[in-house]
Design a protein around this motif. Structure first.
Motif, PDB file in Angstrom:
ATOM      1  N   ASP A  27       0.869  -1.174   0.000  1.00 30.34           N
ATOM      2  CA  ASP A  27       0.000   0.000   0.000  1.00 30.34           C
ATOM      3  C   ASP A  27       0.907   1.226   0.000  1.00 30.34           C
ATOM      4  OD1 ASP A  27       1.011   0.124   2.598  1.00 30.34           O
ATOM      5  OD2 ASP A  27      -0.852  -0.536   3.528  1.00 30.34           O
ATOM      6  N   ALA A  28       0.308   2.400   0.083  1.00 31.23           N
ATOM      7  CA  ALA A  28       1.095   3.640   0.026  1.00 31.23           C
ATOM      8  C   ALA A  28       2.106   3.713   1.159  1.00 31.23           C
ATOM      9  CB  ALA A  28       0.164   4.844   0.055  1.00 31.23           C
ATOM     10  N   GLN A  29       1.733   3.193   2.317  1.00 28.97           N
ATOM     11  CA  GLN A  29       2.639   3.226   3.468  1.00 28.97           C
ATOM     12  C   GLN A  29       3.874   2.363   3.224  1.00 28.97           C
ATOM     13  OE1 GLN A  29       0.709   2.282   7.170  1.00 28.97           O
ATOM     14  NE2 GLN A  29       2.585   2.440   8.373  1.00 28.97           N
ATOM     15  N   ARG A  30       3.677   1.192   2.617  1.00 25.67           N
ATOM     16  CA  ARG A  30       4.824   0.331   2.309  1.00 25.67           C
ATOM     17  C   ARG A  30       5.709   0.976   1.241  1.00 25.67           C
ATOM     18  NH1 ARG A  30       5.129  -5.834   1.839  1.00 25.67           N
ATOM     19  NH2 ARG A  30       7.082  -5.266   2.868  1.00 25.67           N
ATOM     20  N   LEU A  31       5.119   1.635   0.275  1.00 30.29           N
ATOM     21  CA  LEU A  31       5.918   2.325  -0.738  1.00 30.29           C
ATOM     22  C   LEU A  31       6.764   3.418  -0.095  1.00 30.29           C
ATOM     23  CD1 LEU A  31       3.446   2.688  -3.766  1.00 30.29           C
ATOM     24  CD2 LEU A  31       5.186   0.929  -3.375  1.00 30.29           C
ATOM     25  N   ALA A  32       6.199   4.114   0.878  1.00 36.71           N
ATOM     26  CA  ALA A  32       6.960   5.152   1.582  1.00 36.71           C
ATOM     27  C   ALA A  32       8.155   4.534   2.306  1.00 36.71           C
ATOM     28  CB  ALA A  32       6.056   5.882   2.574  1.00 36.71           C
ATOM     29  N   HIS A  33       7.960   3.342   2.852  1.00 38.84           N
ATOM     30  CA  HIS A  33       9.064   2.663   3.533  1.00 38.84           C
ATOM     31  C   HIS A  33      10.157   2.279   2.540  1.00 38.84           C
ATOM     32  CE1 HIS A  33      11.049   0.388   6.697  1.00 38.84           C
ATOM     33  NE2 HIS A  33      11.140  -0.640   5.874  1.00 38.84           N
ATOM     34  N   LEU A  34       9.766   1.819   1.360  1.00 38.65           N
ATOM     35  CA  LEU A  34      10.747   1.467   0.327  1.00 38.65           C
ATOM     36  C   LEU A  34      11.549   2.701  -0.096  1.00 38.65           C
ATOM     37  CD1 LEU A  34       8.621  -0.953  -1.904  1.00 38.65           C
ATOM     38  CD2 LEU A  34      10.432  -1.578  -0.286  1.00 38.65           C
ATOM     39  N   ALA A  35      10.867   3.820  -0.220  1.00 33.71           N
ATOM     40  CA  ALA A  35      11.566   5.060  -0.575  1.00 33.71           C
ATOM     41  C   ALA A  35      12.559   5.446   0.516  1.00 33.71           C
ATOM     42  CB  ALA A  35      10.558   6.181  -0.799  1.00 33.71           C
ATOM     43  N   ALA A  36      12.158   5.273   1.771  1.00 39.56           N
ATOM     44  CA  ALA A  36      13.040   5.607   2.884  1.00 39.56           C
ATOM     45  C   ALA A  36      14.271   4.700   2.915  1.00 39.56           C
ATOM     46  CB  ALA A  36      12.275   5.495   4.205  1.00 39.56           C
ATOM     47  N   LEU A  37      14.135   3.475   2.397  1.00 42.00           N
ATOM     48  CA  LEU A  37      15.269   2.550   2.353  1.00 42.00           C
ATOM     49  C   LEU A  37      16.236   2.868   1.213  1.00 42.00           C
ATOM     50  CD1 LEU A  37      13.559  -0.915   3.072  1.00 42.00           C
ATOM     51  CD2 LEU A  37      14.953   0.466   4.629  1.00 42.00           C
ATOM     52  N   GLY A  38      15.845   3.760   0.319  1.00 42.93           N
ATOM     53  CA  GLY A  38      16.734   4.148  -0.773  1.00 42.93           C
ATOM     54  C   GLY A  38      16.329   3.640  -2.132  1.00 42.93           C
ATOM     55  N   PHE A  39      15.262   2.852  -2.219  1.00 42.86           N
ATOM     56  CA  PHE A  39      14.803   2.409  -3.539  1.00 42.86           C
ATOM     57  C   PHE A  39      14.268   3.616  -4.302  1.00 42.86           C
ATOM     58  CE2 PHE A  39      14.500  -1.551  -1.088  1.00 42.86           C
ATOM     59  CZ  PHE A  39      15.178  -2.411  -1.942  1.00 42.86           C
ATOM     60  N   ASN A  40      14.679   3.726  -5.569  1.00 39.25           N
ATOM     61  CA  ASN A  40      14.220   4.850  -6.373  1.00 39.25           C
ATOM     62  C   ASN A  40      13.539   4.423  -7.668  1.00 39.25           C
ATOM     63  OD1 ASN A  40      16.496   4.085  -7.897  1.00 39.25           O
ATOM     64  ND2 ASN A  40      17.775   5.690  -6.974  1.00 39.25           N
ATOM     65  N   ARG A  41      13.410   3.099  -7.847  1.00 43.19           N
ATOM     66  CA  ARG A  41      12.740   2.575  -9.041  1.00 43.19           C
ATOM     67  C   ARG A  41      11.849   1.410  -8.628  1.00 43.19           C
ATOM     68  NH1 ARG A  41      15.062   4.542 -13.704  1.00 43.19           N
ATOM     69  NH2 ARG A  41      16.888   5.837 -13.283  1.00 43.19           N
ATOM     70  N   LEU A  42      10.627   1.401  -9.173  1.00 41.43           N
ATOM     71  CA  LEU A  42       9.669   0.344  -8.875  1.00 41.43           C
ATOM     72  C   LEU A  42       9.238  -0.333 -10.161  1.00 41.43           C
ATOM     73  CD1 LEU A  42       7.239   2.223  -6.426  1.00 41.43           C
ATOM     74  CD2 LEU A  42       9.212   0.806  -5.820  1.00 41.43           C
ATOM     75  N   SER A  43       8.953  -1.625 -10.070  1.00 40.59           N
ATOM     76  CA  SER A  43       8.400  -2.360 -11.205  1.00 40.59           C
ATOM     77  C   SER A  43       7.158  -3.094 -10.743  1.00 40.59           C
ATOM     78  CB  SER A  43       9.425  -3.359 -11.757  1.00 40.59           C
ATOM     79  OG  SER A  43       8.882  -4.060 -12.862  1.00 40.59           O
ATOM     80  N   PHE A  44       5.999  -2.671 -11.257  1.00 37.38           N
ATOM     81  CA  PHE A  44       4.731  -3.293 -10.893  1.00 37.38           C
ATOM     82  C   PHE A  44       4.402  -4.437 -11.846  1.00 37.38           C
ATOM     83  CE2 PHE A  44       3.812   1.054  -9.133  1.00 37.38           C
ATOM     84  CZ  PHE A  44       3.732   0.655  -7.806  1.00 37.38           C
ATOM     85  N   GLY A  45       4.132  -5.607 -11.298  1.00 41.36           N
ATOM     86  CA  GLY A  45       3.699  -6.729 -12.115  1.00 41.36           C
ATOM     87  C   GLY A  45       2.213  -6.618 -12.411  1.00 41.36           C
ATOM     88  N   VAL A  46       1.858  -6.243 -13.621  1.00 39.84           N
ATOM     89  CA  VAL A  46       0.455  -6.065 -14.019  1.00 39.84           C
ATOM     90  C   VAL A  46       0.000  -7.226 -14.891  1.00 39.84           C
ATOM     91  CG1 VAL A  46      -1.139  -4.632 -15.360  1.00 39.84           C
ATOM     92  CG2 VAL A  46       0.476  -3.557 -13.784  1.00 39.84           C
ATOM     93  N   GLN A  47       0.744  -7.495 -15.962  1.00 40.02           N
ATOM     94  CA  GLN A  47       0.491  -8.563 -16.932  1.00 40.02           C
ATOM     95  C   GLN A  47      -0.700  -8.226 -17.832  1.00 40.02           C
ATOM     96  OE1 GLN A  47       3.143  -9.559 -16.154  1.00 40.02           O
ATOM     97  NE2 GLN A  47       3.217  -9.727 -13.936  1.00 40.02           N
TER      98      GLN A  47
END
Length: 456
Positions: free
Chosen positions: A151-171
């Protein structure tokens, strides 16, 4: 225009060339000792090539029928806690030979579902990586996301860890297709997550699509493409579904009679290319698209594209350390792969050994052919002089048989040949793997291609 005869003749099985030689050529004679030697050579010689890290996290809570990845289906999250301990020990074993403090310019977490890890486990993983490696602020740090697990909160945590690129599996956004492959995720969920990711400042958002899935039609996939254009991710990875039920057990739940024909898949791919390009995307090649402002599009414009085990990359000649079960690495002129089974992977590490199960030390011929194939796959053209100067060969002599074979592809309209090189045509991009296959020495002596997916 692609005719039915083109499809019939050239829709053959062949490699995707995320490496050359391809992973099926790895041998068990390549041992832990050979990998250690490659690490030591990098450490002693202080190579200037960039260093990348790939971490494979194999766990998923539910099974997607199309999946050909090395994964473990489980709802027992305590398994990830144990796995994290072994990742820590594997990193220590690598550092013992590589040395601490090397700069990592690319980091990618793949799976499985990396977001199977809890926030605390992801924090621990990134802490241990940063303890041993330097991760500059300018680096590319990406993670594959199952939209159903964040969710948005988990994405915020990923950003705080330094991740700057995301890949969403949509298919695919189509509900009937999602049911057929056992992966239900409403489009609204992906749109909301993408909006949140943009607000959090992620540099690049990728969406994975697959064409050729059961219940897909040209019309249904066009609706998905229109939704992707509305979503407007920075990158789109568009993969052809490879139906290999004899190799991948989950795919046996898919009826081959529900799969679209090769001609329909061509139409889907053609629609995707035209739709995305009209929406402003740059066609990177084969299965990748990017907005002009994205680093991948810039790399293509500057001639810096490369292919690695995750697809197209912005960094050529990057060494890669693979961590986790089944991960593949590349150090210098070697490839290595970890044990594919979790028990075997754990056993190696318990005995104090790196979990290398197989690999390959590349010959001079491998290196020459890799350069040719990567030029075709990444740039769609080849200047003979560049290979001649790099490897001190006469291209026309070294590849006399291959150039003769290319004339058939030229007559089919796939490429144009000149005295000093050749260039893939617009139609040829549909069959670029077939063009690259001409230079694959291993395929010349081994015609058994059943282990590969179809080109279209």
């Amino acid at each position: 225009m692609i005719s039915p005869s083109h499809i019939k003749q050239y829709d053959v099985a062949g490699p995707r060339y995320t490496s050359y030689p391809t992973a099926d050529r790895f041998v068990e004679a390549f041992t832990e000792d050979a990998y250690i030697q490659a690490l030591a050579q990098r450490r002693v010689s202080r190579w200037t090539q960039p260093l990348s890290i790939y971490v494979h996290i194999p766990f998923c809570e539910s099974l997607c029928f199309y999946c050909a990845c090395n994964k473990i289906i489980t709802k027992q999250h305590k398994k990830s806690t144990e796995y994290l301990r072994y990742l820590s020990r594997e990193i220590d074993l690598n550092i013992a030979h590589l040395g601490r403090g090397q700069t990592v310019t690319q980091l990618h977490l793949g799976g499985g579902s990396p977001t199977f890890f809890s926030d605390e486990e992801l924090t621990e993983l990134m802490t241990m990586i940063r303890h041993h490696f330097e991760l500059p602020i300018t680096g590319e740090y990406s993670i594959e996301i199952d939209p159903r697990t964040v969710d948005a909160q988990r994405l915020a945590h990923l950003a705080a860890l330094g991740f700057n690129r995301l890949s969403f599996g949509v298919q695919d956004f189509d509900e009937e297709v999602q049911k057929a492959v056992h992966r239900i995720q409403p489009a609204e969920q992906v749109f909301d997550l993408t909006k949140a990711a943009r607000q959090l400042g992620f540099n690049s958002i990728n969406v994975d699509l697959i064409y050729g899935l059961p219940k897909q039609s040209t019309e249904s996939f066009k609706r998905t493409l229109d939704q992707v254009v509305e979503l407007k991710p920075d990158r789109v990875a568009l993969y052809a579904y490879a139906h290999l039920p004899e190799r991948f057990k989950p795919q046996r739940r898919i009826s081959q009679y529900e799969l679209p024909s090769a001609a329909t898949k061509i139409s889907m791919l053609s629609d995707a290319i035209s739709t995305l390009m009209q929406a402003g995307y740059i066609y990177i090649g084969m299965d990748h698209f990017a907005l002009p402002t994205d680093a991948l599009a810039i790399a293509k414009k500057q001639g810096r594209l490369h292919r690695n085990f995750q697809g197209y990359s912005t960094q050529a000649d990057s060494d890669l350390i693979g961590l986790g079960v089944s991960s593949i690495g590349r150090i210098g002129a070697t490839y290595s792969q970890n044990a594919k089974g979790l028990a075997e992977y754990y056993d190696h590490i318990d005995q104090g050994h790196l979990p290398v199960a197989r690999g390959l030390a590349l010959s001079r011929d491998d290196l020459i052919r890799r350069a040719v194939i990567m030029a075709i796959m990444c740039h769609g053209e080849l200047q003979y002089e560049s290979i001649e100067l790099s490897y001190m060969i006469r291209f026309n002599e070294y590849f006399s048989q291959e150039l003769t074979a290319l004339k058939e592809k030229e007559q089919a309209g796939m490429l144009t040949m000149e005295q000093d090189g050749f260039k893939v045509t617009e139609m040829g991009w549909f069959f670029v793997r077939a063009i690259a296959m001409v230079f694959d020495r291993y395929l010349q002596i081994d015609t058994n291609r059943a282990r590969f997916s179809k080109i279209i």
